[in-house]
Design a protein around this motif. Structure first.
Motif, PDB file in Angstrom:
ATOM      1  N   THR A  94      -7.143 -30.804 -38.098  1.00 63.03           N
ATOM      2  CA  THR A  94      -6.889 -29.273 -37.811  1.00 63.03           C
ATOM      3  C   THR A  94      -5.527 -29.164 -37.533  1.00 63.03           C
ATOM      4  O   THR A  94      -5.113 -28.128 -38.153  1.00 63.03           O
ATOM      5  N   ALA A  98      -3.010 -27.049 -40.161  1.00 69.31           N
ATOM      6  CA  ALA A  98      -2.311 -25.963 -39.698  1.00 69.31           C
ATOM      7  C   ALA A  98      -0.697 -25.911 -39.888  1.00 69.31           C
ATOM      8  O   ALA A  98      -0.013 -25.124 -40.273  1.00 69.31           O
ATOM      9  N   ALA A 137      -3.316 -23.536 -33.957  1.00 69.73           N
ATOM     10  CA  ALA A 137      -4.650 -24.132 -34.473  1.00 69.73           C
ATOM     11  C   ALA A 137      -5.426 -24.555 -33.396  1.00 69.73           C
ATOM     12  O   ALA A 137      -6.863 -24.284 -33.455  1.00 69.73           O
ATOM     13  N   SER A 180      -1.871 -20.260 -38.813  1.00 67.02           N
ATOM     14  CA  SER A 180      -2.296 -21.547 -37.993  1.00 67.02           C
ATOM     15  C   SER A 180      -3.477 -20.853 -37.050  1.00 67.02           C
ATOM     16  O   SER A 180      -4.720 -21.766 -37.340  1.00 67.02           O
ATOM     17  N   ILE A 183      -6.503 -20.917 -39.728  1.00 69.40           N
ATOM     18  CA  ILE A 183      -7.130 -22.199 -40.002  1.00 69.40           C
ATOM     19  C   ILE A 183      -7.672 -22.642 -38.918  1.00 69.40           C
ATOM     20  O   ILE A 183      -8.728 -23.506 -39.007  1.00 69.40           O
ATOM     21  N   GLY A 184      -7.452 -22.493 -37.650  1.00 71.05           N
ATOM     22  CA  GLY A 184      -7.883 -23.240 -36.449  1.00 71.05           C
ATOM     23  C   GLY A 184      -9.353 -22.321 -36.444  1.00 71.05           C
ATOM     24  O   GLY A 184     -10.402 -23.007 -36.186  1.00 71.05           O
ATOM     25  N   CYS A 187     -12.012 -23.866 -39.029  1.00 70.89           N
ATOM     26  CA  CYS A 187     -12.175 -25.115 -39.007  1.00 70.89           C
ATOM     27  C   CYS A 187     -13.650 -25.102 -38.414  1.00 70.89           C
ATOM     28  O   CYS A 187     -13.967 -26.381 -37.664  1.00 70.89           O
TER      29      CYS A 187
END
Length: 210
Positions: A94, A98, A137, A180, A183-184, A187
């Motif tokens: 993760t 990111a 992230a 970022s 993206i976190g 996930c």
């Protein structure tokens, strides 16, 4: 303390490396300090000539050693719980994804801005280091660890923290933080099957005990 560190080894190894590089920066003469920061930056110049070193090295330095204590607190608040919850491989995936994606996308925006003459060409050599993309992230994916309704209050606070500066200042760093965080949050599938907790160690009974 030992069990706490061992439960999130990646977080604490990363933090230890940052402590070492911060000490180097603190003790280095000004000229050497500037050289090290630029050499390990993930700016356009370094990405063009040393892409692997730029992406990897920039994750292990902070510009101001005085901020080390703050980062240590943030690592314990965000990285350590996520790593302990998901396991080191998923946590590392993760934050690494990111860090790399946010760096490349934000620097591509800088490149376009330079070509359009919106920013000076010196932006290609700006110092761009730090661990904040990975922290963003972890802050994002940590949303799914919290129960309702606290999850929604936390998410609103995190979105405000990262998106308000982006809307107000529109810097490439603010853009990287927003990427970022996204993206976190994206996930979420990694949180569906977290690793089972380790079995507690049961002390062996002495012979003849009941």
């Amino acid at each position: 303390m030992r069990s706490w560190v061992c439960s999130s080894p990646g977080t604490h190894v990363w933090l230890a490396v940052i402590a070492i590089t911060s000490l180097v920066i603190a003790l280095a003469p000004h000229g050497l300090e500037t050289y090290l920061l630029h050499r390990n930056s993930s700016n356009l110049h370094q990405l063009a000539h040393h892409p692997m070193r730029a992406l990897l090295g920039s994750a292990f330095w902070i510009e101001n050693p005085a901020d080390l204590l703050l980062y240590a607190v943030l690592f314990e608040v965000f990285h350590a719980p996520v790593e302990r919850w998901l396991g080191t491989p998923k946590w590392l995936f993760t934050v690494a994804t990111a860090h790399i994606a946010a760096t490349l996308i934000s620097q591509q925006v800088v490149l376009v801005a330079i070509r359009l003459h919106d920013v000076p060409r010196s932006m290609a050599h700006v110092v761009d280091i730090g661990v904040s993309y990975g922290l963003a992230a972890s802050a994002g994916i940590l949303t799914y660890r919290l129960p309702n309704p606290w999850r929604w209050f936390y998410l609103a606070a995190v979105l405000a923290f990262f998106l308000v500066p982006l809307a107000a200042d529109r810097t490439y760093t603010d853009l990287g933080h927003a990427i970022s965080l996204a993206i976190g949050l994206a996930c979420y599938p990694l949180t569906r099957c977290p690793p089972p907790p380790g079995k507690p160690v049961v002390p062996e009974r002495p012979s003849g005990a009941h």
